[in-house]
Motif scaffolding. Sequence first.
Motif, PDB file in Angstrom:
ATOM      1  N   LEU A  85     -15.851  30.505  62.194  1.00 18.28           N
ATOM      2  CA  LEU A  85     -14.656  31.241  61.801  1.00 18.28           C
ATOM      3  C   LEU A  85     -13.698  30.371  60.999  1.00 18.28           C
ATOM      4  O   LEU A  85     -13.646  29.155  61.187  1.00 18.28           O
ATOM      5  CB  LEU A  85     -13.879  31.732  63.043  1.00 18.28           C
ATOM      6  CG  LEU A  85     -14.552  32.663  64.034  1.00 18.28           C
ATOM      7  CD1 LEU A  85     -13.615  32.896  65.216  1.00 18.28           C
ATOM      8  CD2 LEU A  85     -14.948  33.982  63.387  1.00 18.28           C
ATOM      9  N   VAL A  86     -12.952  31.010  60.121  1.00 14.86           N
ATOM     10  CA  VAL A  86     -11.668  30.488  59.667  1.00 14.86           C
ATOM     11  C   VAL A  86     -10.655  31.108  60.616  1.00 14.86           C
ATOM     12  O   VAL A  86     -10.610  32.342  60.755  1.00 14.86           O
ATOM     13  CB  VAL A  86     -11.360  30.909  58.217  1.00 14.86           C
ATOM     14  CG1 VAL A  86      -9.939  30.490  57.841  1.00 14.86           C
ATOM     15  CG2 VAL A  86     -12.373  30.326  57.259  1.00 14.86           C
ATOM     16  N   ALA A  87      -9.890  30.300  61.299  1.00 16.45           N
ATOM     17  CA  ALA A  87      -8.908  30.814  62.261  1.00 16.45           C
ATOM     18  C   ALA A  87      -7.497  30.449  61.793  1.00 16.45           C
ATOM     19  O   ALA A  87      -7.272  29.351  61.281  1.00 16.45           O
ATOM     20  CB  ALA A  87      -9.161  30.248  63.651  1.00 16.45           C
ATOM     21  N   MET A  88      -6.594  31.384  61.959  1.00 15.35           N
ATOM     22  CA  MET A  88      -5.203  31.163  61.573  1.00 15.35           C
ATOM     23  C   MET A  88      -4.279  31.522  62.723  1.00 15.35           C
ATOM     24  O   MET A  88      -4.576  32.434  63.500  1.00 15.35           O
ATOM     25  CB  MET A  88      -4.856  31.994  60.337  1.00 15.35           C
ATOM     26  CG  MET A  88      -5.446  31.425  59.053  1.00 15.35           C
ATOM     27  SD  MET A  88      -5.525  32.623  57.717  1.00 15.35           S
ATOM     28  CE  MET A  88      -7.033  33.484  58.154  1.00 15.35           C
ATOM     29  N   GLY A  89      -3.191  30.781  62.839  1.00  9.06           N
ATOM     30  CA  GLY A  89      -2.242  31.035  63.910  1.00  9.06           C
ATOM     31  C   GLY A  89      -0.844  30.629  63.512  1.00  9.06           C
ATOM     32  O   GLY A  89      -0.606  30.161  62.386  1.00  9.06           O
ATOM     33  N   LEU A  90       0.072  30.802  64.445  1.00 10.94           N
ATOM     34  CA  LEU A  90       1.471  30.442  64.217  1.00 10.94           C
ATOM     35  C   LEU A  90       1.935  29.516  65.341  1.00 10.94           C
ATOM     36  O   LEU A  90       1.486  29.617  66.480  1.00 10.94           O
ATOM     37  CB  LEU A  90       2.359  31.691  64.191  1.00 10.94           C
ATOM     38  CG  LEU A  90       2.125  32.671  63.051  1.00 10.94           C
ATOM     39  CD1 LEU A  90       2.965  33.931  63.267  1.00 10.94           C
ATOM     40  CD2 LEU A  90       2.467  32.037  61.697  1.00 10.94           C
ATOM     41  N   VAL A  91       2.847  28.621  64.989  1.00 10.58           N
ATOM     42  CA  VAL A  91       3.464  27.743  65.972  1.00 10.58           C
ATOM     43  C   VAL A  91       4.909  27.496  65.558  1.00 10.58           C
ATOM     44  O   VAL A  91       5.213  27.461  64.358  1.00 10.58           O
ATOM     45  CB  VAL A  91       2.692  26.403  66.083  1.00 10.58           C
ATOM     46  CG1 VAL A  91       2.794  25.591  64.803  1.00 10.58           C
ATOM     47  CG2 VAL A  91       3.186  25.572  67.270  1.00 10.58           C
ATOM     48  N   HIS A  92       5.786  27.380  66.520  1.00  7.30           N
ATOM     49  CA  HIS A  92       7.154  26.970  66.211  1.00  7.30           C
ATOM     50  C   HIS A  92       7.104  25.509  65.767  1.00  7.30           C
ATOM     51  O   HIS A  92       6.471  24.682  66.431  1.00  7.30           O
ATOM     52  CB  HIS A  92       8.051  27.112  67.439  1.00  7.30           C
ATOM     53  CG  HIS A  92       9.514  27.013  67.128  1.00  7.30           C
ATOM     54  ND1 HIS A  92      10.111  25.835  66.704  1.00  7.30           N
ATOM     55  CD2 HIS A  92      10.503  27.951  67.142  1.00  7.30           C
ATOM     56  CE1 HIS A  92      11.392  26.040  66.503  1.00  7.30           C
ATOM     57  NE2 HIS A  92      11.670  27.314  66.753  1.00  7.30           N
ATOM     58  N   PRO A  93       7.736  25.173  64.643  1.00  9.87           N
ATOM     59  CA  PRO A  93       7.652  23.784  64.159  1.00  9.87           C
ATOM     60  C   PRO A  93       8.038  22.742  65.200  1.00  9.87           C
ATOM     61  O   PRO A  93       7.481  21.637  65.206  1.00  9.87           O
ATOM     62  CB  PRO A  93       8.614  23.772  62.968  1.00  9.87           C
ATOM     63  CG  PRO A  93       8.606  25.182  62.470  1.00  9.87           C
ATOM     64  CD  PRO A  93       8.487  26.042  63.708  1.00  9.87           C
ATOM     65  N   LYS A  94       8.954  23.093  66.111  1.00  9.65           N
ATOM     66  CA  LYS A  94       9.371  22.126  67.128  1.00  9.65           C
ATOM     67  C   LYS A  94       8.370  22.015  68.271  1.00  9.65           C
ATOM     68  O   LYS A  94       8.465  21.091  69.084  1.00  9.65           O
ATOM     69  CB  LYS A  94      10.756  22.501  67.669  1.00  9.65           C
ATOM     70  CG  LYS A  94      11.871  22.333  66.638  1.00  9.65           C
ATOM     71  CD  LYS A  94      13.230  22.638  67.237  1.00  9.65           C
ATOM     72  CE  LYS A  94      14.344  22.433  66.212  1.00  9.65           C
ATOM     73  NZ  LYS A  94      15.685  22.768  66.772  1.00  9.65           N
ATOM     74  N   GLN A  95       7.425  22.945  68.344  1.00 12.08           N
ATOM     75  CA  GLN A  95       6.412  22.899  69.404  1.00 12.08           C
ATOM     76  C   GLN A  95       5.049  22.452  68.872  1.00 12.08           C
ATOM     77  O   GLN A  95       4.073  22.407  69.633  1.00 12.08           O
ATOM     78  CB  GLN A  95       6.303  24.267  70.076  1.00 12.08           C
ATOM     79  CG  GLN A  95       7.556  24.604  70.889  1.00 12.08           C
ATOM     80  CD  GLN A  95       7.534  26.017  71.450  1.00 12.08           C
ATOM     81  OE1 GLN A  95       6.641  26.809  71.147  1.00 12.08           O
ATOM     82  NE2 GLN A  95       8.534  26.337  72.254  1.00 12.08           N
ATOM     83  N   LEU A  96       4.984  22.129  67.594  1.00 13.17           N
ATOM     84  CA  LEU A  96       3.753  21.633  67.006  1.00 13.17           C
ATOM     85  C   LEU A  96       3.333  20.325  67.692  1.00 13.17           C
ATOM     86  O   LEU A  96       4.147  19.420  67.868  1.00 13.17           O
ATOM     87  CB  LEU A  96       3.976  21.385  65.514  1.00 13.17           C
ATOM     88  CG  LEU A  96       2.883  20.630  64.744  1.00 13.17           C
ATOM     89  CD1 LEU A  96       1.596  21.427  64.734  1.00 13.17           C
ATOM     90  CD2 LEU A  96       3.357  20.340  63.319  1.00 13.17           C
TER      91      LEU A  96
END
Length: 345
Positions: free
Chosen positions: A148-159
């Motif tokens: 898979l190509v997988a995409m997601g989101l993260v809060h920059p401060k929780q990276l």
Amino acid sequence: MSTKLTTLSHGGGCGCKIAPAVLSEMLSKLPTAAMFPKLLVGTETADDAAVYWLNDEQALVATTDFFMPIVDDAFDFGRIAATNAISDIYAMGGTPIMALAIVGMPVNVLPIEDIQQILAGGAAVCAAAGIPIAGGHSIDAPEPIYGLVAMGLVHPKQLKKNSDAQAGDVLILGKPLGIGILGTAMKKGLLDAAGYQQLIDTTTQLNKVGSDLAKLAGVHALTDVTGFGLLGHVLEVCRGAQLTAQICADDLPLLSAAVGFAQQGIGPGAIERNLASFGPDAEFAASVADWQQRIMADAQTSGGLLVACSADAADAVMALFQAQGFAQAAVIGSLQVGAAKVSVV
């Protein structure tokens, strides 16, 4: 009867990965991405995924992972490959949002029904992760390949980058080791039903806990343990953070079915490639048995999360792992000021 998938490929799972030293040489002349200030994570520290800043609340996490079959069952192969690919999103502290399929199949050799089962396995895991497979690309290939190509989101401060570990951190591993060894035993016809079930249960367990671990105070770095083995991925943390790791071999969580095979010297060729790549950066005390060294270099497919956290956060990390079904999660070592290497005692 379905085709035995592992007979159609020269390698399987994350054991197919190019050895760390060879990969490093291949990438050494790539231009840096310094001219793109919104790229928060690129290739510089061998992290699990690329991360691109979108706004103050969101960053995009993007990764791709694919390989040849590690098991013969088509549905299980699809599940393992998809679980492994999505893991990179969780390893950055992110939450997946969608995936694209990567499909290469020997269409004149492998029955359409088997290919359908591979795709169905991947789709089942994506459904469990709460994301769609929104598209993809396919080719006629000499060996079966899926991922898979997988995409997601993260809060920059929780990276959570693997380079953000700190001196004094405790190292905690979420899943037991021995996946590559069990895969090899299966190909040799040595793995019984209970051992196969251990292999499937481990490789299809989504590392969803990563999204919650990233929110804990005291968690500094995350990565997942895959093709370079535990030692290879610990070394990436050490090199990124410029720290020394000490691991206690007797504290490692192990798949019980894999121990006997490891003691017999059974395992994928990736073990030797990985050990050769580590060189002097991996040191073993005389008390560490050869089979223990090998299991630490065993190529893990869809392995566990490796957490670097402050000592006072270790109990909270362990409690979170336990609450989300990672029964064998364990403290395996620590990080200290020193040269970027791993010492195993």
